[in-house]
Design a protein around this motif. Structure first.
Motif, mmCIF file in Angstrom:
data_model
loop_
_atom_site.group_PDB
_atom_site.id
_atom_site.type_symbol
_atom_site.label_atom_id
_atom_site.label_comp_id
_atom_site.label_asym_id
_atom_site.label_seq_id
_atom_site.Cartn_x
_atom_site.Cartn_y
_atom_site.Cartn_z
ATOM 1 N N ALA A 235 0.859 -1.106 0.170
ATOM 2 C CA ALA A 235 -0.021 -0.082 0.085
ATOM 3 C C ALA A 235 0.861 1.387 -0.108
ATOM 4 O O ALA A 235 0.508 2.338 -0.208
ATOM 5 N N ASP A 236 2.153 1.024 0.354
ATOM 6 C CA ASP A 236 3.074 2.105 0.203
ATOM 7 C C ASP A 236 3.493 2.880 -1.110
ATOM 8 O O ASP A 236 4.306 3.684 -1.177
ATOM 9 N N SER A 237 3.150 2.043 -2.200
ATOM 10 C CA SER A 237 3.590 2.360 -3.577
ATOM 11 C C SER A 237 2.099 2.349 -4.368
ATOM 12 O O SER A 237 0.895 1.786 -4.045
ATOM 13 N N ARG A 238 1.986 3.268 -5.456
ATOM 14 C CA ARG A 238 1.038 3.326 -6.285
ATOM 15 C C ARG A 238 0.802 2.126 -7.056
ATOM 16 O O ARG A 238 1.753 1.296 -7.473
ATOM 17 N N LEU A 239 -0.473 1.995 -7.680
ATOM 18 C CA LEU A 239 -0.471 0.604 -8.454
ATOM 19 C C LEU A 239 0.403 0.565 -9.734
ATOM 20 O O LEU A 239 0.661 1.606 -10.354
ATOM 21 N N GLY A 240 0.985 -0.613 -9.991
ATOM 22 C CA GLY A 240 1.949 -0.643 -10.792
ATOM 23 C C GLY A 240 3.274 -0.163 -10.776
ATOM 24 O O GLY A 240 4.185 -0.390 -11.404
ATOM 25 N N GLU A 241 3.621 0.308 -9.463
ATOM 26 C CA GLU A 241 4.750 0.807 -9.088
ATOM 27 C C GLU A 241 5.486 -0.222 -8.498
ATOM 28 O O GLU A 241 4.998 -0.944 -7.751
ATOM 29 N N VAL A 254 11.311 -7.526 -3.803
ATOM 30 C CA VAL A 254 11.256 -6.523 -4.682
ATOM 31 C C VAL A 254 9.864 -7.059 -5.506
ATOM 32 O O VAL A 254 9.821 -8.255 -5.855
ATOM 33 N N ALA A 255 8.878 -6.023 -5.427
ATOM 34 C CA ALA A 255 7.591 -6.403 -6.186
ATOM 35 C C ALA A 255 7.101 -5.152 -6.906
ATOM 36 O O ALA A 255 7.648 -4.065 -6.826
ATOM 37 N N ILE A 256 6.148 -5.208 -7.499
ATOM 38 C CA ILE A 256 5.237 -4.483 -8.318
ATOM 39 C C ILE A 256 3.923 -4.598 -7.700
ATOM 40 O O ILE A 256 3.409 -5.589 -7.558
ATOM 41 N N ASN A 257 3.314 -3.440 -7.374
ATOM 42 C CA ASN A 257 2.035 -3.283 -6.590
ATOM 43 C C ASN A 257 0.947 -3.723 -7.663
ATOM 44 O O ASN A 257 0.668 -3.520 -8.567
ATOM 45 N N GLN A 258 0.630 -5.079 -7.326
ATOM 46 C CA GLN A 258 -0.582 -5.979 -8.192
ATOM 47 C C GLN A 258 0.055 -6.103 -9.479
ATOM 48 O O GLN A 258 -0.550 -6.121 -10.646
#
Length: 284
Positions: A235-241, A254-258
């Motif tokens: 939730a600390d990053s925008r969708l796709g960030e 390391v991830a990409i939000n959704q």
């Protein structure tokens, strides 16, 4: 002797009857056994991932639990079949091919025994030497979990130092950069799990909200480079960030939000996949 849980892991998949046969053998030993699946989706022959998934899971099971792990490209060769006893009094029934690497490194193994197949082998398995998961490991694991045999009755002792281990590297760091490996994927979501411990970030003074320069390379060929924020949750990053986070094993991920970071940048795992995380001027 009290009964214990039996937990199965393989690279067999669930598209045929192999796993079902292992369950059947275990239940034939004792119909009241509790049998559970860790996973049967280990990539074929990938001993490293089998070793890592055991480490990911084992500490969350009760004392006395018996794990059967079969990722066995050397089935039918001279490799040993063993049962290892961990410091937490759990047991792992497996080929001695490196599957015990991460548990030995991070949990601790205090004893190992070679399976005596004259005693601990399914009686009606004939001359087959290609399905030890059913004929030796599920059978032995079930007998141990059911209390039909003691650990000492598995077979002769093996020096723990003689267990086969895969090469493991540790993350290295200086005052402003940490370099590690991409050990494994959070497969369903495509997140990268590194071997960089959260405590390293703490020692470097990296705090949640900091922006960090992240580089990923494979055999010294750069695959990815970007500035990524270190967050507490997705939730600390925008969708796709992208986002850096602490995973369930207290290591850096390391991830990409959704989204799938691994698929987006065609990233895999192993000793040749290096990740560098560097402090930037934005955090000075």
């Amino acid at each position: 002797m009290s009964k214990q849980h039996l937990v199965l892991q393989t690279d067999f998949g669930l598209s045929d009857g192999a796993v079902s046969a292992m369950h059947g053998v275990a239940l034939s030993v004792d119909p009241s056994l509790g049998i559970y699946n860790l996973t049967h989706d280990i990539p074929q022959y990938n001993i490293w991932e089998g070793s890592y998934r055991l480490f990911q899971t084992i500490n969350y099971w009760p004392e006395g639990t018996v794990f059967v792990s079969v990722v066995d490209p050397g089935v039918g060769t001279e490799r040993l079949s063993v049962v290892a006893k961990t410091k937490n009094n759990q047991y792992i029934v497996t080929p001695d091919n490196g599957t015990l690497t991460h548990v030995k490194e991070h949990v601790g193994i205090i004893e190992a025994r070679i399976i005596d197949e004259k005693i601990n082998r399914l009686s009606n398995s004939g001359e087959s030497y290609t399905f030890h998961g059913r004929d030796v490991y599920a059978y032995t694991g079930a007998r141990l979990a059911a209390g039909i045999i003691t650990y000492e009755q598995v077979g002769p002792e093996l020096d723990v130092d003689q267990l086969v281990e895969l090469p493991v590297t540790e993350a290295e760091y200086t005052d402003d950069v940490v370099v590690g490996n991409i050990d494994i994927l959070d497969v369903r979501f495509g997140n990268l799990w590194t071997n960089i411990e959260r405590v390293v970030f703490k020692e470097l003074g990296i705090e949640y909200g900091d922006a960090l320069e992240v580089s990923i390379e494979n055999n010294r060929r750069f695959i990815y480079k970007n500035i990524i924020k270190f967050g507490r949750s997705f939730a600390d990053s925008r969708l796709g960030e992208p986002i850096l986070f602490v995973n369930s094993l207290d290591k850096i991920g390391v991830a990409i939000n959704q989204g799938s970071f691994a698929k987006a940048y065609h990233i895999e795992t192993g000793a040749n996949w290096k990740i560098s995380i560097r402090k930037t001027q934005y955090n000075k």
